[in-house]
Design a protein around this motif. Structure first.
Motif, PDB file in Angstrom:
ATOM      1  N   LEU A   1       0.829  -1.205   0.000  1.00  0.00           N
ATOM      2  CA  LEU A   1       0.000   0.000   0.000  1.00  0.00           C
ATOM      3  C   LEU A   1       0.862   1.253   0.000  1.00  0.00           C
ATOM      4  O   LEU A   1       0.549   2.234  -0.691  1.00  0.00           O
ATOM      5  N   LEU A   2       1.948   1.258   0.754  1.00  0.00           N
ATOM      6  CA  LEU A   2       2.843   2.416   0.776  1.00  0.00           C
ATOM      7  C   LEU A   2       3.401   2.688  -0.614  1.00  0.00           C
ATOM      8  O   LEU A   2       3.517   3.845  -1.031  1.00  0.00           O
ATOM      9  N   ARG A   3       3.715   1.650  -1.356  1.00  0.00           N
ATOM     10  CA  ARG A   3       4.290   1.821  -2.687  1.00  0.00           C
ATOM     11  C   ARG A   3       3.249   2.273  -3.705  1.00  0.00           C
ATOM     12  O   ARG A   3       3.601   2.695  -4.808  1.00  0.00           O
ATOM     13  N   HIS A   4       1.983   2.185  -3.363  1.00  0.00           N
ATOM     14  CA  HIS A   4       0.925   2.809  -4.166  1.00  0.00           C
ATOM     15  C   HIS A   4       0.660   4.237  -3.693  1.00  0.00           C
ATOM     16  O   HIS A   4       0.399   5.117  -4.509  1.00  0.00           O
ATOM     17  N   LEU A   5       0.702   4.451  -2.387  1.00  0.00           N
ATOM     18  CA  LEU A   5       0.357   5.760  -1.830  1.00  0.00           C
ATOM     19  C   LEU A   5       1.374   6.826  -2.197  1.00  0.00           C
ATOM     20  O   LEU A   5       0.998   7.913  -2.662  1.00  0.00           O
ATOM     21  N   TRP A   6       2.655   6.551  -1.960  1.00  0.00           N
ATOM     22  CA  TRP A   6       3.651   7.629  -2.085  1.00  0.00           C
ATOM     23  C   TRP A   6       3.714   8.202  -3.499  1.00  0.00           C
ATOM     24  O   TRP A   6       3.699   9.435  -3.671  1.00  0.00           O
ATOM     25  N   PRO A   7       3.752   7.379  -4.551  1.00  0.00           N
ATOM     26  CA  PRO A   7       3.755   7.956  -5.902  1.00  0.00           C
ATOM     27  C   PRO A   7       2.468   8.698  -6.254  1.00  0.00           C
ATOM     28  O   PRO A   7       2.470   9.576  -7.113  1.00  0.00           O
ATOM     29  N   ALA A   8       1.357   8.336  -5.606  1.00  0.00           N
ATOM     30  CA  ALA A   8       0.074   8.984  -5.910  1.00  0.00           C
ATOM     31  C   ALA A   8      -0.038  10.364  -5.280  1.00  0.00           C
ATOM     32  O   ALA A   8      -0.876  11.167  -5.698  1.00  0.00           O
ATOM     33  N   MET A   9       0.790  10.645  -4.287  1.00  0.00           N
ATOM     34  CA  MET A   9       0.771  11.952  -3.636  1.00  0.00           C
ATOM     35  C   MET A   9       1.461  12.983  -4.520  1.00  0.00           C
ATOM     36  O   MET A   9       2.407  12.674  -5.241  1.00  0.00           O
ATOM     37  N   THR A  10       0.988  14.222  -4.459  1.00  0.00           N
ATOM     38  CA  THR A  10       1.669  15.286  -5.177  1.00  0.00           C
ATOM     39  C   THR A  10       2.990  15.607  -4.488  1.00  0.00           C
ATOM     40  O   THR A  10       3.214  15.240  -3.327  1.00  0.00           O
ATOM     41  N   ARG A  11       3.838  16.305  -5.215  1.00  0.00           N
ATOM     42  CA  ARG A  11       5.121  16.697  -4.631  1.00  0.00           C
ATOM     43  C   ARG A  11       4.910  17.492  -3.343  1.00  0.00           C
ATOM     44  O   ARG A  11       5.586  17.258  -2.341  1.00  0.00           O
ATOM     45  N   ARG A  12       3.964  18.424  -3.353  1.00  0.00           N
ATOM     46  CA  ARG A  12       3.727  19.229  -2.155  1.00  0.00           C
ATOM     47  C   ARG A  12       3.201  18.374  -1.013  1.00  0.00           C
ATOM     48  O   ARG A  12       3.585  18.572   0.149  1.00  0.00           O
ATOM     49  N   GLU A  13       2.321  17.424  -1.302  1.00  0.00           N
ATOM     50  CA  GLU A  13       1.811  16.541  -0.250  1.00  0.00           C
ATOM     51  C   GLU A  13       2.940  15.739   0.388  1.00  0.00           C
ATOM     52  O   GLU A  13       2.972  15.564   1.601  1.00  0.00           O
ATOM     53  N   ARG A  14       3.866  15.273  -0.443  1.00  0.00           N
ATOM     54  CA  ARG A  14       5.007  14.536   0.101  1.00  0.00           C
ATOM     55  C   ARG A  14       5.861  15.435   0.987  1.00  0.00           C
ATOM     56  O   ARG A  14       6.323  15.025   2.064  1.00  0.00           O
ATOM     57  N   GLU A  15       6.085  16.652   0.516  1.00  0.00           N
ATOM     58  CA  GLU A  15       6.914  17.577   1.285  1.00  0.00           C
ATOM     59  C   GLU A  15       6.268  17.951   2.615  1.00  0.00           C
ATOM     60  O   GLU A  15       6.956  18.132   3.624  1.00  0.00           O
ATOM     61  N   LEU A  16       4.942  18.065   2.621  1.00  0.00           N
ATOM     62  CA  LEU A  16       4.242  18.421   3.855  1.00  0.00           C
ATOM     63  C   LEU A  16       4.119  17.228   4.803  1.00  0.00           C
ATOM     64  O   LEU A  16       4.275  17.380   6.023  1.00  0.00           O
ATOM     65  N   ALA A  17       3.822  16.062   4.262  1.00  0.00           N
ATOM     66  CA  ALA A  17       3.541  14.900   5.108  1.00  0.00           C
ATOM     67  C   ALA A  17       4.803  14.209   5.597  1.00  0.00           C
ATOM     68  O   ALA A  17       4.839  13.680   6.714  1.00  0.00           O
ATOM     69  N   GLY A  18       5.840  14.187   4.780  1.00  0.00           N
ATOM     70  CA  GLY A  18       7.038  13.424   5.113  1.00  0.00           C
ATOM     71  C   GLY A  18       7.622  13.703   6.476  1.00  0.00           C
ATOM     72  O   GLY A  18       7.944  12.770   7.227  1.00  0.00           O
ATOM     73  N   PRO A  19       7.788  14.972   6.861  1.00  0.00           N
ATOM     74  CA  PRO A  19       8.397  15.255   8.166  1.00  0.00           C
ATOM     75  C   PRO A  19       7.583  14.775   9.365  1.00  0.00           C
ATOM     76  O   PRO A  19       8.109  14.734  10.485  1.00  0.00           O
ATOM     77  N   TYR A  20       6.309  14.421   9.153  1.00  0.00           N
ATOM     78  CA  TYR A  20       5.494  13.917  10.258  1.00  0.00           C
ATOM     79  C   TYR A  20       5.655  12.413  10.479  1.00  0.00           C
ATOM     80  O   TYR A  20       5.205  11.894  11.501  1.00  0.00           O
ATOM     81  N   ILE A  21       6.260  11.717   9.532  1.00  0.00           N
ATOM     82  CA  ILE A  21       6.367  10.259   9.640  1.00  0.00           C
ATOM     83  C   ILE A  21       7.108   9.827  10.901  1.00  0.00           C
ATOM     84  O   ILE A  21       6.672   8.887  11.588  1.00  0.00           O
ATOM     85  N   PRO A  22       8.232  10.478  11.285  1.00  0.00           N
ATOM     86  CA  PRO A  22       8.880  10.065  12.534  1.00  0.00           C
ATOM     87  C   PRO A  22       7.969  10.162  13.749  1.00  0.00           C
ATOM     88  O   PRO A  22       8.016   9.303  14.636  1.00  0.00           O
ATOM     89  N   ARG A  23       7.123  11.178  13.790  1.00  0.00           N
ATOM     90  CA  ARG A  23       6.199  11.291  14.922  1.00  0.00           C
ATOM     91  C   ARG A  23       5.197  10.141  14.937  1.00  0.00           C
ATOM     92  O   ARG A  23       4.825   9.647  16.012  1.00  0.00           O
ATOM     93  N   LEU A  24       4.770   9.700  13.761  1.00  0.00           N
ATOM     94  CA  LEU A  24       3.860   8.564  13.691  1.00  0.00           C
ATOM     95  C   LEU A  24       4.539   7.283  14.161  1.00  0.00           C
ATOM     96  O   LEU A  24       3.932   6.461  14.850  1.00  0.00           O
ATOM     97  N   ILE A  25       5.800   7.135  13.818  1.00  0.00           N
ATOM     98  CA  ILE A  25       6.546   5.956  14.261  1.00  0.00           C
ATOM     99  C   ILE A  25       6.706   5.959  15.772  1.00  0.00           C
ATOM    100  O   ILE A  25       6.492   4.941  16.447  1.00  0.00           O
ATOM    101  N   PHE A  26       7.058   7.104  16.337  1.00  0.00           N
ATOM    102  CA  PHE A  26       7.195   7.182  17.791  1.00  0.00           C
ATOM    103  C   PHE A  26       5.850   6.998  18.477  1.00  0.00           C
ATOM    104  O   PHE A  26       5.773   6.410  19.563  1.00  0.00           O
TER     105      PHE A  26
END
Length: 358
Positions: free
Chosen positions: A259-284
């Motif tokens: 699912l991740l390999r479908h989701l990430w390419p489907a996101m726009t460049r801006r969505e990736r730039e905005l969402a990416g920095p939050y991933i560590p918080r989700l992991i923690f």
């Protein structure tokens, strides 16, 4: 489903293998050159993202025959078992305060650790995983997924509802057998942290956090699912229940990594730039210990307030927690790396600042 305690005893061979791969990748000159090119020369950080979308090969073709909801009974506790959780998976038991405590105090700590695990599992399935897979199954995820992925999402919803149900039944039976009342907060810490993350997101990407957290929670690997079923000191009903969970989660792990390999390419460049920095918080949010639950369990086991504070301070030192989370997160980090998520400079920086990447 992988679980919350990322202690030294809670590391699998697979997680260590992923961590070694990550260390090699981030140390490689090839990765450093690619990152330099992306961030310094204005190139697209995601030039390869569209090529990473995965073909889907269903792991659910035999679901009718192997899913535990179709084949396993509701487990029940008998009079067997001397402990309710593996002591090796409870770091607090190695603290001097608990090493010198009476046996019944140590045994009660294990009961409360089991309650914490069971409650966490129930809330995770019902509040985080089922809503996301429900949206996927109904075509409401915003993703253009293969029909087989939508069909399999229905099966995951069924699996996870069954996991929550049989987990609750074991919790109820442990309470009745031991006479020990659960001492838990109104909600696990991860749910309040997810709410804080959601509220802090830019409006244009709210909802992505739910998808990303489901991916995080379903791709992390915990030795609890592997170790508890093999611990003959535990009641058979507990061991069988955890083993049932592990059978289904192996398939879910593969589904959500795809699912991740479908989701990430489907996101726009801006969505990736905005969402990416939050991933560590989700992991923690998923892997960091639930300090409130741990403290309540220790207090209910008979420790004084001062003893609880001493144990919590010593056992849950921040540097050790970050190191444990980093090791526990290695499989998921590998998936995000392969999807191209860390090719954006701010995302990579957020992972580094969190301690997930050295």
């Amino acid at each position: 489903m992988a679980l919350q305690f990322a202690s030294t005893a809670n590391r699998t061979v697979l997680a260590r293998s992923h961590q070694k791969r990550l260390d090699r990748v981030f140390a490689s000159t090839e990765y450093q050159r690619a990152e330099y090119h992306a961030t310094e020369h204005g190139g697209s950080e995601y030039h390869g993202a569209e090529n990473r979308r995965a073909e889907y090969r269903s792991r659910f073709r035999t679901w009718e025959r192997v899913a535990t909801v179709r084949n396993s009974p509701m487990r029940s506790l008998e009079a067997d078992g001397e402990l309710f959780f593996s002591p090796e998976l409870v770091p607090a038991l190695a603290h001097p305060v608990l090493r010198r405590a009476a046996p019944h105090v140590r045994e009660t700590v294990l009961v409360h650790r089991l309650y914490e695990y069971l409650r966490f599992t129930i809330d995770l399935e019902q509040s985080a995983v089922i809503p996301v897979t429900g949206h996927i199954s109904r075509g409401m995820s915003g993703l253009d997924l293969p029909e087989a992925m939508r069909a399999d999402a229905f099966k995951i919803v069924t699996d996870e509802a069954w996991h929550a149900q049989f987990t609750y039944e074991i919790l109820r039976q442990v309470r009745d057998r031991t006479g020990v009342a659960p001492a838990l907060p109104d909600a696990p810490t991860f749910t309040t942290e997810l709410a804080r993350i959601h509220d802090s997101l830019p409006h244009e990407i709210r909802g992505l956090d739910e998808l990303l957290f489901a991916i995080v929670s379903e791709t992390l690997i915990s030795s609890i699912l592997e170790d508890l079923p093999r611990d003959g000191r535990l009641p058979e009903g507990v061991r069988e229940m955890v083993a049932d969970h592990a059978v289904d989660e192996a398939k879910h792990h593969t589904y959500f990594s795809t699912l991740l390999r479908h989701l990430w390419p489907a996101m726009t460049r801006r969505e990736r730039e905005l969402a990416g920095p939050y991933i560590p918080r989700l992991i923690f949010a998923f892997l960091e210990p639930d300090y409130t639950s741990a403290a309540l369990g220790l207090r209910a086991s008979g420790l004084t307030g001062q003893e609880v504070e001493e144990v919590m301070t010593d056992v849950y030192a921040r540097d050790g927690i970050v190191a444990d989370v980093r090791r526990g997160a290695a499989p998921t980090l590998q998936y995000f790396l392969e999807a191209g998520a860390l090719e954006h400079g701010a995302t990579l920086e957020a992972f580094q600042e969190s301690g997930l990447i050295a």
